[in-house]
Design an enzyme around this catalytic site. Structure first.
Site, PDB file in Angstrom:
ATOM      1  CB  CYS A  33       0.134  -4.823   1.776  1.00 42.05           C
ATOM      2  SG  CYS A  33      -1.116  -3.936   2.697  1.00 42.05           S
ATOM      3  CG  ASN A  34       0.511  -8.524   7.339  1.00 42.62           C
ATOM      4  OD1 ASN A  34       0.257  -9.640   7.756  1.00 42.62           O
ATOM      5  ND2 ASN A  34       1.739  -8.051   7.292  1.00 42.62           N
ATOM      6  CB  SER A  35      -4.343  -4.446   4.710  1.00 42.82           C
ATOM      7  OG  SER A  35      -3.884  -3.928   5.942  1.00 42.82           O
ATOM      8  CE1 TYR A  59      -3.941   0.936  -0.908  1.00 43.40           C
ATOM      9  CE2 TYR A  59      -3.743  -1.440  -1.175  1.00 43.40           C
ATOM     10  CZ  TYR A  59      -3.679  -0.164  -1.709  1.00 43.40           C
ATOM     11  OH  TYR A  59      -3.379   0.009  -3.034  1.00 43.40           O
ATOM     12  CB  THR A  66       4.342  -3.373   5.837  1.00 40.42           C
ATOM     13  OG1 THR A  66       3.335  -2.365   6.002  1.00 40.42           O
ATOM     14  CG2 THR A  66       3.965  -4.325   4.738  1.00 40.42           C
ATOM     15  CB  SER A  83      -0.908  -0.004   1.231  1.00 40.59           C
ATOM     16  OG  SER A  83      -0.126  -0.128   2.401  1.00 40.59           O
ATOM     17  CD  GLU A  92       3.723   5.762   6.415  1.00 39.90           C
ATOM     18  OE1 GLU A  92       3.939   6.773   5.745  1.00 39.90           O
ATOM     19  OE2 GLU A  92       3.610   4.615   5.939  1.00 39.90           O
TER      20      GLU A  92
HETATM   21  N1  DGL Z   1       0.915  -2.152   4.484  1.00 38.73           N
HETATM   22  C1  DGL Z   1      -0.155  -2.187   5.465  1.00 38.73           C
HETATM   23  C2  DGL Z   1      -0.243  -3.582   6.085  1.00 38.73           C
HETATM   24  O1  DGL Z   1       0.729  -4.298   6.167  1.00 38.73           O
HETATM   25  C3  DGL Z   1       0.045  -1.120   6.529  1.00 38.73           C
HETATM   26  C4  DGL Z   1      -0.186   0.291   6.026  1.00 38.73           C
HETATM   27  C5  DGL Z   1      -1.589   0.511   5.537  1.00 38.73           C
HETATM   28  O2  DGL Z   1      -2.532   0.572   6.356  1.00 38.73           O
HETATM   29  O3  DGL Z   1      -1.738   0.603   4.322  1.00 38.73           O
HETATM   30  O4  DGL Z   1      -1.305  -3.975   6.486  1.00 38.73           O
END
Ligand code: DGL
Length: 249
Positions: free
Chosen positions: A71-73, A40, A182, A9, A151
């Protein structure tokens, strides 16, 4: 398998890239961060799926051998949809994280804490995969405040300590904890401080092990060539990459 696409993301996926670069599993990595639409984590399932499918349009410009979803989401919601429309393998971070955990923690009564964005926790993906494997004591906790802290390059100190307390005050005796986002490996030291006797699962390290065992990938001798692309402000992505990856990038 020489050229990998890595999708995130935003900049956070660099924590996964770091593990990939350390192991030199690929000759080339094409990193694509959707920095214009990050985060995300607060978004709903359909939006995340739509964004993930749109990212595939970008990767059509490159002849990638594999897509790694850092990205986990996105891994929580969109892997099936991505696989349905691609001819190359698509690998998310959640299954590798679960495998890494179950390889190390055999006791099905172990206390497991999953942390992640709201989307990842709402999907219950980690929880379901662990329950399918017989694990019973799983606590889920959305910890989204860690994302903006990282961030802002706030990796330790009073605000991180207070946020840890805010989320984890009532949680004790955890055997394994999934840093299911992440950004969280960037504050791994603080997690370790708060949970000193707990096994921490890091998505980047988990996916490296998964790629090695699933695709027989081996450590290369050559440094991986990496190219960075972003939907907004690519120079900022490159700056963060310099800071997070150092000589590896
Ligand atoms: N990359 C997102 C995750 O790993 C974290 C940042 C986001 O909320 O986009 O879920």
């Amino acid at each position: 398998m020489t050229r990998a696409g890595v999708f995130d993301s935003g900049v956070g996926g660099l924590s996964v890239v770091k593990s990939l670069l350390q192991e030199k599993l690929f000759e080339e990595i094409i990193y694509y961060g959707d920095t214009a639409r990050v985060p995300y984590g607060p978004k709903d399932k359909n939006t995340i799926i739509r964004y993930a499918l749109e990212a595939l349009e970008f990767f059509k410009n490159f002849d990638i051998d594999i897509l790694i979803v850092a990205c986990n989401s996105v891994s929580a919601y969109a892997i099936k949809e991505l696989r349905e429309v691609t001819t190359f393998p698509v690998v998310g971070v959640i299954e590798p994280g679960v495998i890494a955990l179950t390889n190390k923690i055999k006791d099905k009564d172990a206390n497991i804490l999953i942390t992640g964005t709201k989307a990842t926790i709402k999907s219950e993906k980690y929880k379901n995969l662990l329950q399918d494997r017989g694990y019973k004591n799983i606590i889920q906790k959305a910890t989204p405040l860690f994302v903006p802290l990282v961030e802002e390059k706030i990796y330790s100190g009073n605000i991180v300590d207070a946020t840890m307390k805010h989320y984890f005050n009532d949680i004790n005796s955890i055997d394994a904890l999934v840093m299911g986002c992440t950004h969280f490996p960037l504050i791994e030291k603080e997690y370790k401080k708060y949970f000193p006797n707990t096994l921490l699962i890091h998505s980047g390290n988990a996916i490296v092990e998964y790629l090695k065992s699933t695709y027989s990938l081996k450590k290369n001798n050559n440094k991986t060539d990496i190219k960075f692309y972003a939907t907004e402000n690519p120079s900022q992505l490159k700056e963060v990459a310099k800071e997070w990856l150092g000589d590896l990038g």
